[in-house]
Design an enzyme around this catalytic site. Sequence first.
Site, mmCIF file in Angstrom:
data_model
loop_
_atom_site.group_PDB
_atom_site.id
_atom_site.type_symbol
_atom_site.label_atom_id
_atom_site.label_comp_id
_atom_site.label_asym_id
_atom_site.label_seq_id
_atom_site.Cartn_x
_atom_site.Cartn_y
_atom_site.Cartn_z
ATOM 1 N N ALA A 113 0.815 -1.231 0.000
ATOM 2 C CA ALA A 113 0.000 0.000 0.000
ATOM 3 C C ALA A 113 0.845 1.277 0.000
ATOM 4 O O ALA A 113 0.506 2.271 -0.660
ATOM 5 C CB ALA A 113 -0.917 -0.006 1.219
ATOM 6 N N ASN A 351 -4.636 -9.786 3.251
ATOM 7 C CA ASN A 351 -4.204 -9.377 1.912
ATOM 8 C C ASN A 351 -2.806 -8.775 1.966
ATOM 9 O O ASN A 351 -2.271 -8.351 0.971
ATOM 10 C CB ASN A 351 -5.201 -8.396 1.314
ATOM 11 C CG ASN A 351 -5.451 -7.234 2.252
ATOM 12 O OD1 ASN A 351 -4.505 -6.637 2.776
ATOM 13 N ND2 ASN A 351 -6.697 -6.918 2.507
ATOM 14 N N HIS A 352 -2.225 -8.727 3.183
ATOM 15 C CA HIS A 352 -0.848 -8.289 3.369
ATOM 16 C C HIS A 352 -0.584 -6.906 2.773
ATOM 17 O O HIS A 352 0.469 -6.640 2.206
ATOM 18 C CB HIS A 352 0.131 -9.327 2.797
ATOM 19 C CG HIS A 352 -0.290 -10.731 3.093
ATOM 20 N ND1 HIS A 352 -0.343 -11.220 4.376
ATOM 21 C CD2 HIS A 352 -0.742 -11.726 2.297
ATOM 22 C CE1 HIS A 352 -0.788 -12.471 4.343
ATOM 23 N NE2 HIS A 352 -1.041 -12.790 3.096
ATOM 24 N N CYS A 353 -1.586 -6.038 2.878
ATOM 25 C CA CYS A 353 -1.457 -4.665 2.388
ATOM 26 C C CYS A 353 -1.185 -4.574 0.896
ATOM 27 O O CYS A 353 -0.771 -3.543 0.398
ATOM 28 C CB CYS A 353 -0.382 -3.888 3.136
ATOM 29 S SG CYS A 353 -0.848 -3.501 4.805
ATOM 30 N N ALA A 354 -1.383 -5.686 0.179
ATOM 31 C CA ALA A 354 -1.208 -5.632 -1.277
ATOM 32 C C ALA A 354 -2.583 -5.874 -1.882
ATOM 33 O O ALA A 354 -2.851 -6.890 -2.500
ATOM 34 C CB ALA A 354 -0.196 -6.670 -1.749
#
Lengths: 398, 150
Positions: A113, A351-354
């Site tokens: 992000a 979503n692991h900031c992706a």
Amino acid sequence: MNREDFPILNQGLIYLDNSATTLKPKCVVDKMVDYYTNYTSNIHRGDYSNAIKTNQAYDQVRDIVKDFINAKDSSEIVYTTGATESLNMIALSFFKQNLNKDDEVLITKSEHASNVLPWLVLEKEKQIKVDYIPLNDEYELTVENVLKKITPKTKVISIAHISNVIGDIRDIESIGKICKEKNIYFVVDAAQSVSHIPIDVEKANVSFLAFSAHKMLGPTGVGILYGKKELLEKMEPLKYGGGMNQNFESTGDYDLKAAPIKLEAGTPPIAEVIGLGEAIKYIQSIGVEKIHQHEYELKKYLVNELEKIPNIVLYNKNSKSGIVTFNLKGIFSQDTSIYLNHYNIAIRAGNHCAKILKDDLNIKNTCRISIYLYNTKEEMDRVIEVLKQSKDIFKVVI
Amino acid sequence: MDKNVRREIILDHYQNPVNRGLTSDESYIFQNTSSESCIDNIDLQLKYEDGKIKDIVFDGEACAICTSATSILIKTLLGKTLQEAEDIITNYKNMIEEKEYNEKVLEELIVYDEIYLQPNRKMCALLPSNALEKILEVIKDEKEKKKSVD
Ligand SMILES: Cc1ncc(COP(=O)(O)O)c(C=O)c1O
């Protein structure tokens, strides 16, 4: 290796969330406690012994970082609060000033992000264009695809050195060479790579580099922005205050100090900077290459065994870092991570900031295991064993 | 309640939830719900007609607790009046948050009476009830507006 340096591991914990943050060795914690206990003082201002000692300890870290990433000069090293702040400064200070309408910034859909949103803000504010370099069938970035996507309008390529979901290692030396030939700024997000594989900002012709201490055995609250000297000189601060000004007058005139100091307004996280220096020394004492070899060996072993379990889907079998992304078929990732926690195994679901990787991956949420130097083959065996018996998962999570 | 029975009810609603799938019917009131503390994310739609909850549908990606709680809440609220629905939700939330509650109105929702033993899952159980509560607010507001027009 080196497990004895991490007291937290004495409690039966299997820690596999190293991409989120790593554990801290005792020497790093001790170093910070020493500052707080024995010589607390501010930087840049005092003439007494403790202040002089603090100054030395604090300034010295710039050289340690410089050598670690092979920068030319320690004035190219800016202390920030982390990779996020560094990336925001790059986009919303330097490039806000130096890009124009219709200029193109190339990123990928597997960026974090913090390497997407600042660019999207610029896209709105300055009418630049953000475009995505396509990933290949394994969701990895290839040099070939970078080349294909470049147009005469491309001004910036901004990518993670290692992506935090797929864990693919990007060939930054080749991409940097292309950038040099085509006169493109090259921004590298090294949050996931800096303590896992060697980085040489000179060799890779990096314009700006960003990373956080807490993902490399150091404390939270501090990170690094590297920028080529001539670029940092052109960069305007996002924050103004003490320490960074030369002079100011009631007439409205003011002078700023030179980079990097002009970019470091206010009292910085002093203990944390000192802790970061200690963390880098610790990593150097082992050797980044050795760390990478260790985590990659463990990853290969884990993937090989997980492949034999029929209800496991693997998303990044072949990437060459210590990251393994998977799901149990038909099970929501959070249920899987709650299940593993029952066995004292810490991993991450989400979503692991992706968040835009879902366009390509066709799945929003995954489980991520991320390996680091203190993990062992025995720990992998335990994970494999627990995932093998996961048909009973709901007996545990409900 | 017996642990195994409880688990079976929850699991059944997780694997075969009622009314999954959203509608394009605009007479439904829509509410999305997600939280900072977990990755559950569901959409709910509710149709209120003639003083009763006519229909509720949902969709989204969520864990076993969140999905099953959504399903059981839907099942419990169908056909209820606004007041009854409010009462159920209040008691349900009290139960999850370890306050006093009236178990008689909760029907099958009682399966979550020990969720508090796993504090990090309370939010999963509360996500759908929070969203439904917001929808009930909307209905109440609309009622008030009508009254003042009358
Ligand atoms: C690839 C990547 N970039 C940037 C960041 C942001 O790091 P921080 O939250 O420490 O600022 C992360 C953290 O997860 C990351 O994985």
